[in-house]
Write a protein that holds these residues in place. Structure first.
Motif, mmCIF file in Angstrom:
data_model
loop_
_atom_site.group_PDB
_atom_site.id
_atom_site.type_symbol
_atom_site.label_atom_id
_atom_site.label_comp_id
_atom_site.label_asym_id
_atom_site.label_seq_id
_atom_site.Cartn_x
_atom_site.Cartn_y
_atom_site.Cartn_z
ATOM 1 N N THR A 93 -19.816 -46.209 -25.055
ATOM 2 C CA THR A 93 -19.601 -45.150 -26.045
ATOM 3 C C THR A 93 -18.174 -45.105 -26.567
ATOM 4 N N PHE A 94 -17.334 -46.044 -26.149
ATOM 5 C CA PHE A 94 -15.926 -46.027 -26.576
ATOM 6 C C PHE A 94 -15.812 -45.974 -28.092
ATOM 7 N N SER A 95 -16.533 -46.848 -28.778
ATOM 8 C CA SER A 95 -16.338 -47.012 -30.213
ATOM 9 C C SER A 95 -16.710 -45.765 -31.009
ATOM 10 N N SER A 96 -17.439 -44.832 -30.431
ATOM 11 C CA SER A 96 -17.862 -43.638 -31.152
ATOM 12 C C SER A 96 -17.008 -42.404 -30.838
ATOM 13 N N ARG A 97 -16.080 -42.526 -29.922
ATOM 14 C CA ARG A 97 -15.313 -41.353 -29.468
ATOM 15 C C ARG A 97 -13.942 -41.228 -30.118
ATOM 16 N N VAL A 98 -13.483 -39.985 -30.224
ATOM 17 C CA VAL A 98 -12.082 -39.740 -30.539
ATOM 18 C C VAL A 98 -11.243 -40.261 -29.381
ATOM 19 N N MET A 99 -10.172 -40.962 -29.718
ATOM 20 C CA MET A 99 -9.238 -41.454 -28.711
ATOM 21 C C MET A 99 -7.884 -40.798 -28.942
ATOM 22 N N GLY A 100 -7.255 -40.412 -27.846
ATOM 23 C CA GLY A 100 -5.969 -39.737 -27.962
ATOM 24 C C GLY A 100 -4.932 -40.317 -27.026
ATOM 25 N N TRP A 101 -3.682 -40.065 -27.373
ATOM 26 C CA TRP A 101 -2.553 -40.355 -26.486
ATOM 27 C C TRP A 101 -1.870 -39.028 -26.152
ATOM 28 N N PHE A 102 -1.565 -38.856 -24.893
ATOM 29 C CA PHE A 102 -0.814 -37.709 -24.399
ATOM 30 C C PHE A 102 0.375 -38.244 -23.608
ATOM 31 N N ARG A 103 1.342 -37.372 -23.331
ATOM 32 C CA ARG A 103 2.473 -37.785 -22.507
ATOM 33 C C ARG A 103 2.918 -36.624 -21.631
ATOM 34 N N GLN A 104 3.527 -36.985 -20.510
ATOM 35 C CA GLN A 104 4.043 -35.973 -19.594
ATOM 36 C C GLN A 104 5.419 -36.387 -19.110
ATOM 37 N N ALA A 105 6.411 -35.599 -19.484
ATOM 38 C CA ALA A 105 7.784 -35.822 -19.035
ATOM 39 C C ALA A 105 7.989 -35.138 -17.686
ATOM 40 N N PRO A 106 8.980 -35.583 -16.919
ATOM 41 C CA PRO A 106 9.224 -34.975 -15.605
ATOM 42 C C PRO A 106 9.452 -33.473 -15.719
ATOM 43 N N GLY A 107 8.733 -32.716 -14.914
ATOM 44 C CA GLY A 107 8.901 -31.277 -14.886
ATOM 45 C C GLY A 107 8.286 -30.537 -16.053
ATOM 46 N N LYS A 108 7.534 -31.251 -16.889
ATOM 47 C CA LYS A 108 6.932 -30.607 -18.063
ATOM 48 C C LYS A 108 5.420 -30.768 -18.054
ATOM 49 N N GLU A 109 4.770 -29.947 -18.870
ATOM 50 C CA GLU A 109 3.328 -30.040 -19.022
ATOM 51 C C GLU A 109 2.983 -31.285 -19.850
ATOM 52 N N ARG A 110 1.772 -31.774 -19.644
ATOM 53 C CA ARG A 110 1.304 -32.883 -20.455
ATOM 54 C C ARG A 110 1.097 -32.383 -21.890
ATOM 55 N N GLU A 111 1.517 -33.205 -22.868
ATOM 56 C CA GLU A 111 1.418 -32.778 -24.256
ATOM 57 C C GLU A 111 0.749 -33.830 -25.118
ATOM 58 N N PHE A 112 0.160 -33.358 -26.193
ATOM 59 C CA PHE A 112 -0.529 -34.208 -27.156
ATOM 60 C C PHE A 112 0.473 -35.041 -27.937
ATOM 61 N N VAL A 113 0.104 -36.297 -28.208
ATOM 62 C CA VAL A 113 0.945 -37.181 -29.017
ATOM 63 C C VAL A 113 0.222 -37.578 -30.303
ATOM 64 N N ALA A 114 -0.988 -38.124 -30.174
ATOM 65 C CA ALA A 114 -1.704 -38.613 -31.353
ATOM 66 C C ALA A 114 -3.177 -38.756 -31.021
ATOM 67 N N ALA A 115 -4.010 -38.742 -32.070
ATOM 68 C CA ALA A 115 -5.441 -38.947 -31.894
ATOM 69 C C ALA A 115 -6.008 -39.651 -33.114
ATOM 70 N N ILE A 116 -7.131 -40.338 -32.893
ATOM 71 C CA ILE A 116 -7.794 -41.068 -33.976
ATOM 72 C C ILE A 116 -9.293 -40.974 -33.770
#
Length: 130
Positions: free
Chosen positions: A28-51
């Protein structure tokens, strides 16, 4: 089920570039939204990009707009994140993720919250020196 493996992280000087790759498996990979997130030290994980599945709907966090570019190659089962003009504040562990929804439209705003994404990779470290 979708399995995700990130690669391409490393140490780079400010102003440099890196390209992150996310190799996917699962029918099902090809049909799903894919995103990138990041988490810096001591911080919450945050959204970067999606397609979305077609590649015609893309969304970026304001902090990376104009510097990062997300793309996907469904035939190769890959999602890429090209990161240019890197800054020290981009230092983080970067995660690839697959959304719960399939066939997201080309016009609805893509999701940017963690709880929308149900499959996650293990992350790849990016460090940007000043």
């Amino acid at each position: 089920q979708v399995q995700l493996v990130e690669s391409g992280g490393g140490l780079v000087q400010a102003g440099g570039s890196l390209r992150l790759s996310c190799a996917a498996s699962g029918r099902t990979f090809s049909s799903r939204v894919m995103g990138w997130f990041r988490q810096a030290p001591g911080k919450e994980r945050e959204f970067v990009a999606a397609i979305n599945w077609s590649g015609r709907n893309i969304r970026y966090a304001d902090s990376v707009k104009g510097r990062f570019a997300i793309s996907r190659d469904s035939a190769k089962m890959m999602v890429l994140l090209q990161m240019n003009s890197l800054k020290p504040e981009d230092t983080a562990v970067y995660y690839c993720a697959a959304d719960r929804t399939q066939y997201w439209s080309d016009w609805h705003t893509l999701p940017d919250t963690e709880d929308e994404y149900v499959f996650w990779g293990q992350g790849t470290q990016v460090a940007v020196s000043s």
